[in-house]
Motif scaffolding. Sequence first.
Motif, PDB file in Angstrom:
ATOM      1  N   SER A  59       0.825  -1.202   0.000  1.00 55.92           N
ATOM      2  CA  SER A  59       0.000   0.000   0.000  1.00 55.92           C
ATOM      3  C   SER A  59       0.860   1.253   0.000  1.00 55.92           C
ATOM      4  O   SER A  59       0.495   2.278  -0.591  1.00 55.92           O
ATOM      5  N   ALA A  60       2.032   1.192   0.647  1.00 51.33           N
ATOM      6  CA  ALA A  60       2.949   2.334   0.604  1.00 51.33           C
ATOM      7  C   ALA A  60       3.383   2.621  -0.828  1.00 51.33           C
ATOM      8  O   ALA A  60       3.374   3.775  -1.286  1.00 51.33           O
ATOM      9  N   GLN A  86       5.628  11.888   1.063  1.00 53.20           N
ATOM     10  CA  GLN A  86       4.869  11.998   2.311  1.00 53.20           C
ATOM     11  C   GLN A  86       4.283  10.650   2.723  1.00 53.20           C
ATOM     12  O   GLN A  86       4.103  10.380   3.916  1.00 53.20           O
ATOM     13  N   TYR A  87       4.011   9.779   1.765  1.00 50.62           N
ATOM     14  CA  TYR A  87       3.475   8.457   2.085  1.00 50.62           C
ATOM     15  C   TYR A  87       4.547   7.557   2.696  1.00 50.62           C
ATOM     16  O   TYR A  87       4.263   6.735   3.563  1.00 50.62           O
ATOM     17  N   ASP A 141      -7.675   8.237  -8.063  1.00 51.36           N
ATOM     18  CA  ASP A 141      -7.355   9.405  -8.880  1.00 51.36           C
ATOM     19  C   ASP A 141      -7.503  10.694  -8.080  1.00 51.36           C
ATOM     20  O   ASP A 141      -6.714  11.630  -8.233  1.00 51.36           O
ATOM     21  N   ILE A 142      -8.484  10.752  -7.195  1.00 55.62           N
ATOM     22  CA  ILE A 142      -8.703  11.977  -6.427  1.00 55.62           C
ATOM     23  C   ILE A 142      -7.603  12.162  -5.380  1.00 55.62           C
ATOM     24  O   ILE A 142      -6.991  13.229  -5.279  1.00 55.62           O
ATOM     25  N   GLU A 143      -7.303  11.114  -4.603  1.00 53.00           N
ATOM     26  CA  GLU A 143      -6.233  11.242  -3.618  1.00 53.00           C
ATOM     27  C   GLU A 143      -4.887  11.428  -4.302  1.00 53.00           C
ATOM     28  O   GLU A 143      -4.000  12.136  -3.791  1.00 53.00           O
ATOM     29  N   GLY A 144      -4.713  10.804  -5.468  1.00 50.72           N
ATOM     30  CA  GLY A 144      -3.441  10.904  -6.170  1.00 50.72           C
ATOM     31  C   GLY A 144      -3.116  12.318  -6.626  1.00 50.72           C
ATOM     32  O   GLY A 144      -1.948  12.678  -6.751  1.00 50.72           O
ATOM     33  N   ARG A 145      -4.144  13.131  -6.890  1.00 46.03           N
ATOM     34  CA  ARG A 145      -3.889  14.510  -7.308  1.00 46.03           C
ATOM     35  C   ARG A 145      -3.312  15.332  -6.170  1.00 46.03           C
ATOM     36  O   ARG A 145      -2.506  16.231  -6.383  1.00 46.03           O
ATOM     37  N   SER A 146      -3.756  15.008  -4.942  1.00 43.68           N
ATOM     38  CA  SER A 146      -3.225  15.704  -3.767  1.00 43.68           C
ATOM     39  C   SER A 146      -3.649  14.962  -2.522  1.00 43.68           C
ATOM     40  O   SER A 146      -4.821  14.591  -2.390  1.00 43.68           O
ATOM     41  N   ALA A 147      -2.704  14.758  -1.595  1.00 44.03           N
ATOM     42  CA  ALA A 147      -3.051  14.114  -0.327  1.00 44.03           C
ATOM     43  C   ALA A 147      -4.045  14.946   0.472  1.00 44.03           C
ATOM     44  O   ALA A 147      -4.740  14.420   1.341  1.00 44.03           O
TER      45      ALA A 147
END
Length: 382
Positions: free
Chosen positions: A103-104, A160-161, A226-232
Amino acid sequence: MGRFLPQDWDRARLLGRMMLPAGPTPVAVVDGRLRDLSAHAPTVADLLARLEPGAEPPAGRDLGPLSDHDITPAWDGEGGASRLLAPIDLQCVKAAGVTFAVSALERVIEERARGDASRAAEIREGLQKRIGADLKAVTPGSPAAEDLKAVLIADGLWSQYLEVAIGPHAEVFTKAPVLSSVGWGECVGIRADSDWNNPEPEIVVVCDPQGRLRGATLGNDVNLRDIEGRSALLLGKAKDNNASCALGPFIRLFDDTFTLDDVRQAVVSLEIDGQDNYRLEGKSSMALISRDPVELVAQTIGRNHQYPDGFVLFLGTMFAPVEDRETQGGGFTHKVGDLVRVSSEKLGTLENKVVRCHEAPPWTYGISQLMRNLAARDLLRA
């Protein structure tokens, strides 16, 4: 009953909630019989606060064999006469993220792909070669993890992940509002503006107000990649939507037949059946988790944060479906109508059907309505 109960259901102490004619009701399954516990505690949160660890749940009012209750999924017509709800009520719904190496990597891939699934395969191959083995080898927060961090920063690979994957602080966030989770046989929602999303099958531990681990259930922490990938900073929009949190079918209490070690050693299975004849199957082991459940709970509750009604904690997903579903390089994403089954031998099966969030039944039954219902049933007693 075999459709959703643990394999050893006849030995398990199971707590849950059902929508009965009188309203939402805490129930237990004892020797295959359903028992109404509302006379002992109006909510599951209250019951766990009163019940000592290891103690037998109260006998409750016998509602007959569970097999006599018409429990069918909501999408089968109007559903059965009896409806399973998410097995929690007033508990806060928390989630730990990036607790497995896979998941990381996938979160870093989302970040670098900026939500574009078509770029994921190329990025994944490169990251697997560069840091895949290193992530699996280090203990979060250890000197070796700090050394790896320094190397990754020097190589321009820091994220950050990765900070929450191998750093001292786990990612713990609020997944869903109180009472918004759906249960077995209900629809789960994905936003209509998401084109890259997937289920996140997880084991979820249940804690009382003192932070004591009391049992576990299954969860689907639906994620919009896709939504989280654009910005944390879009985590809330990616994670907290109508019908985006599924829990169930029951809480299995810890006792001599089911302990925290069973959670640590559990194998979680995922099955997805699409209306396009697509089928995905996978299994993974909780033994691969990078942080022990006890540590994750300790980072959730303590002198900095309390939960007077208890809380549940998603332990993180070990699954990241990456197989192409349609176009080459497009990876996996849900389609409306997908049947998703999350299962584990000692926890049973959580089954849900994918719809768009705006097409799922709206969440209208909140805390105020629950309190009014319990008051009208004369269940709110000191």
